[in-house]
Design a protein around this motif. Sequence first.
Motif, PDB file in Angstrom:
ATOM      1  N   SER A 480       0.845  -1.203   0.000  1.00 13.89           N
ATOM      2  CA  SER A 480       0.000   0.000   0.000  1.00 13.89           C
ATOM      3  C   SER A 480       0.873   1.242   0.000  1.00 13.89           C
ATOM      4  O   SER A 480       2.024   1.222   0.441  1.00 13.89           O
ATOM      5  CB  SER A 480      -0.943   0.021   1.203  1.00 13.89           C
ATOM      6  N   TYR A 481       0.284   2.328  -0.504  1.00 10.62           N
ATOM      7  CA  TYR A 481       0.970   3.618  -0.556  1.00 10.62           C
ATOM      8  C   TYR A 481      -0.076   4.706  -0.455  1.00 10.62           C
ATOM      9  O   TYR A 481      -1.125   4.652  -1.134  1.00 10.62           O
ATOM     10  CB  TYR A 481       1.753   3.755  -1.870  1.00 10.62           C
ATOM     11  N   ASN A 482       0.155   5.688   0.391  1.00  8.67           N
ATOM     12  CA  ASN A 482      -0.758   6.819   0.535  1.00  8.67           C
ATOM     13  C   ASN A 482      -0.399   7.883  -0.491  1.00  8.67           C
ATOM     14  O   ASN A 482       0.647   8.540  -0.379  1.00  8.67           O
ATOM     15  CB  ASN A 482      -0.702   7.381   1.945  1.00  8.67           C
ATOM     16  N   TRP A 483      -1.262   8.055  -1.482  1.00 12.69           N
ATOM     17  CA  TRP A 483      -1.008   8.905  -2.636  1.00 12.69           C
ATOM     18  C   TRP A 483      -1.797  10.200  -2.528  1.00 12.69           C
ATOM     19  O   TRP A 483      -3.016  10.182  -2.338  1.00 12.69           O
ATOM     20  CB  TRP A 483      -1.399   8.146  -3.909  1.00 12.69           C
ATOM     21  N   THR A 484      -1.117  11.334  -2.662  1.00 19.93           N
ATOM     22  CA  THR A 484      -1.799  12.624  -2.737  1.00 19.93           C
ATOM     23  C   THR A 484      -2.250  12.828  -4.178  1.00 19.93           C
ATOM     24  O   THR A 484      -1.418  12.982  -5.087  1.00 19.93           O
ATOM     25  CB  THR A 484      -0.873  13.770  -2.304  1.00 19.93           C
ATOM     26  N   VAL A 485      -3.538  12.835  -4.408  1.00 15.96           N
ATOM     27  CA  VAL A 485      -4.106  12.857  -5.758  1.00 15.96           C
ATOM     28  C   VAL A 485      -3.847  14.212  -6.407  1.00 15.96           C
ATOM     29  O   VAL A 485      -4.160  15.255  -5.822  1.00 15.96           O
ATOM     30  CB  VAL A 485      -5.620  12.573  -5.715  1.00 15.96           C
ATOM     31  N   PRO A 486      -3.252  14.244  -7.605  1.00 16.00           N
ATOM     32  CA  PRO A 486      -2.976  15.531  -8.262  1.00 16.00           C
ATOM     33  C   PRO A 486      -4.259  16.194  -8.746  1.00 16.00           C
ATOM     34  O   PRO A 486      -5.290  15.525  -8.956  1.00 16.00           O
ATOM     35  CB  PRO A 486      -2.086  15.135  -9.446  1.00 16.00           C
ATOM     36  N   ASN A 487      -4.197  17.501  -8.960  1.00 14.27           N
ATOM     37  CA  ASN A 487      -5.349  18.251  -9.455  1.00 14.27           C
ATOM     38  C   ASN A 487      -5.396  18.148 -10.982  1.00 14.27           C
ATOM     39  O   ASN A 487      -5.147  19.112 -11.703  1.00 14.27           O
ATOM     40  CB  ASN A 487      -5.270  19.710  -9.012  1.00 14.27           C
ATOM     41  N   VAL A 488      -5.717  16.948 -11.459  1.00 16.90           N
ATOM     42  CA  VAL A 488      -5.791  16.661 -12.887  1.00 16.90           C
ATOM     43  C   VAL A 488      -7.151  16.008 -13.152  1.00 16.90           C
ATOM     44  O   VAL A 488      -7.281  14.787 -13.113  1.00 16.90           O
ATOM     45  CB  VAL A 488      -4.649  15.732 -13.344  1.00 16.90           C
ATOM     46  N   PRO A 489      -8.196  16.803 -13.403  1.00 14.90           N
ATOM     47  CA  PRO A 489      -9.523  16.220 -13.622  1.00 14.90           C
ATOM     48  C   PRO A 489      -9.521  15.277 -14.827  1.00 14.90           C
ATOM     49  O   PRO A 489      -9.099  15.663 -15.921  1.00 14.90           O
ATOM     50  CB  PRO A 489     -10.409  17.445 -13.872  1.00 14.90           C
ATOM     51  N   THR A 490      -9.962  14.052 -14.643  1.00 19.76           N
ATOM     52  CA  THR A 490      -9.992  13.070 -15.729  1.00 19.76           C
ATOM     53  C   THR A 490     -10.873  11.906 -15.321  1.00 19.76           C
ATOM     54  O   THR A 490     -11.021  11.609 -14.137  1.00 19.76           O
ATOM     55  CB  THR A 490      -8.574  12.550 -16.044  1.00 19.76           C
ATOM     56  N   ASP A 491     -11.470  11.259 -16.307  1.00 15.16           N
ATOM     57  CA  ASP A 491     -12.196  10.011 -16.053  1.00 15.16           C
ATOM     58  C   ASP A 491     -11.446   8.830 -16.651  1.00 15.16           C
ATOM     59  O   ASP A 491     -12.003   7.749 -16.822  1.00 15.16           O
ATOM     60  CB  ASP A 491     -13.622  10.085 -16.602  1.00 15.16           C
TER      61      ASP A 491
END
Length: 624
Positions: A480-491
């Motif tokens: 596991s890894y705690n990832w800070t989600v980037p501000n890149v809107p995408t589906d």
Amino acid sequence: MTSSPWPVGITVAFLSFASILPATVGAQPPAYLTQWGTEGSGDGQLMYPTGVAADVAGDVYVADLNNYRVQKFTATGTYLTQWGSLGSGDGQFGYPIGVATDVAGDVYVVDLNNRRIQKFTGTGVYLTQWGSPPDSMNRLFIAPYAVATDRTGDVYVADFGDHRIQKFTNTGTYLTQWGSFGSGNGEFDSPIGVATDAAGDVYVVEFQNHRIQKFTSTGTYLTQWGSFGSGDGQFANPAGVATDAAGNVFVADFGNHRIQKFTSTGTYLTQWGSFGSGDGQFSTPRGVATDAAGNVYVADQGNHRIQKFGPESIAMAFDFTPNTLNLSAQSLWVTGLLEPASPFAASGIDIASIRLNGTVPVDPATPTALGDHNGNGVPDLMVKFSRAAVELTVSEGDNVAVTATGMVDGRAFSGTDYIRVRRARVSPPLAGSHVTAGSVTQVGWQMPSGIMVESIALLFSPDAGSTWNLIAQGQPNTGSYNWTVPNVPTDQAKVAVVLVESVDASGDNVDGVLGVSETFSIEAVVGVGDRGPAALALAIRGATPNPAAGDRLWVEFTLRDGSLARLELMDVAGRVLTSRQVGALGPGTHALSLSDGVALRPGIYFLRLTQGGSEVRARAAVVK
């Protein structure tokens, strides 16, 4: 009820459907391939699409007239992005009626009611404009309706209301013009479409003279064809024109609800279409465009859709080796055997056109070979792909499709093999889940038994695996890894757990792929607020070294946040040689190589970095 873009006093001729004659037997029309769009204002919906264009990467741009915007799609109609709204500010439109792209990937939009041309990057970042306000006494345009570019980057504008063609540089500097009102050679009555060919010649569609005129790039009259009617080579208010790489000319025959195809000198070849809403039928087709693969896109205005036509794909026998991808073997390459059926030959396969799962090219560092490698008596072609690049395109499973596409003897081909993929399962993020930009989310993976790995790296893709960026490296293999989600809107987000040798964010140094997640979505943060005094500035800090010796060019740059960003390497003609999606790297200073897979000859090159409506450029030199 939506308004019409046609100026007052313009006569539009619609011939009765019974009067439209069948096509003369000759060249075969292209096959219907797909369509997209329905009437509306949502993503991917259209309201009277009037212009269509394809870029060098194969993406498609649509001038969505009554929604006052431009929409961008993949070549198969997947919605990518959009920009524009009603208004007269930068990036706003008062009827975007025409669209074109150039060799650098930039986009030109005809802004009819604002009487101007606006230029954007391929992602909609505003660059510049030219024209004059509608109430100006010295108007550059009266009713601009169409725009085209040539191979040198110059721009041609068809002025429907001023009955002329004007030519500009790609920044809007006036170069020349030709035309005046009339029906003689070189005169115009309502020029509504313009296109250029590989030789630099210019084709102009006249709405009211029902003809095509051909000129040199400086306006010297060459020839013409067409008259009013519904027979082969006749027109009823032709409205759009495009050329393909072979020099053929395609005309959107608006009032006859069809597309006609000609040679570059006007010899009739074929046609397709009739009035209706079925596949291959049209209701006042307005715009037409082609791509490098020979496909034809039609802006079917009255049906609020784009239709795509092209050569039917040839079925290609394809054998992928090994038939199982797992973590036990980590060879550098995997192999594909391509075997076309007669009358096509393996020697006619364009190796540079081959893509595995839509994105992975043949590795240019590996040998290719013609032969009969499977011993069945039929010649085949052996090619090799980067194993790591292929593994980033597939998920774990027992029956995973691996598809090779490309061109053979000028025709598109497709072949699929099925393999087993045994490796770590990456979840979370769960397939189809939504995570919020700026939040901390867990990336989890489960290693197969018997596989011992001490440390891993993580990659992030905003576009379903087409491009990858390094998230972290040297992480303990804890699952596991705690990832800070980037501000890149995408589906179309994916993450991958990999082995890497270095911090090269381009992903070129991936040694092995332990696992790839399914697709999930990232939702943008709204109302984040002031960045504060320490906000970073978008910048290219320089190429390293500069001048670069040989063909290794590293670029150091700064991003101000984690929003979508692109770094491009261009030659002096403005052609994009390579590009990287770099927004996922987040705010701060980064360095990566832009020369991998690109043969850089000694000379001057340009760097372009775009993010959030801003653009910066720099120059780099390569020496022996």
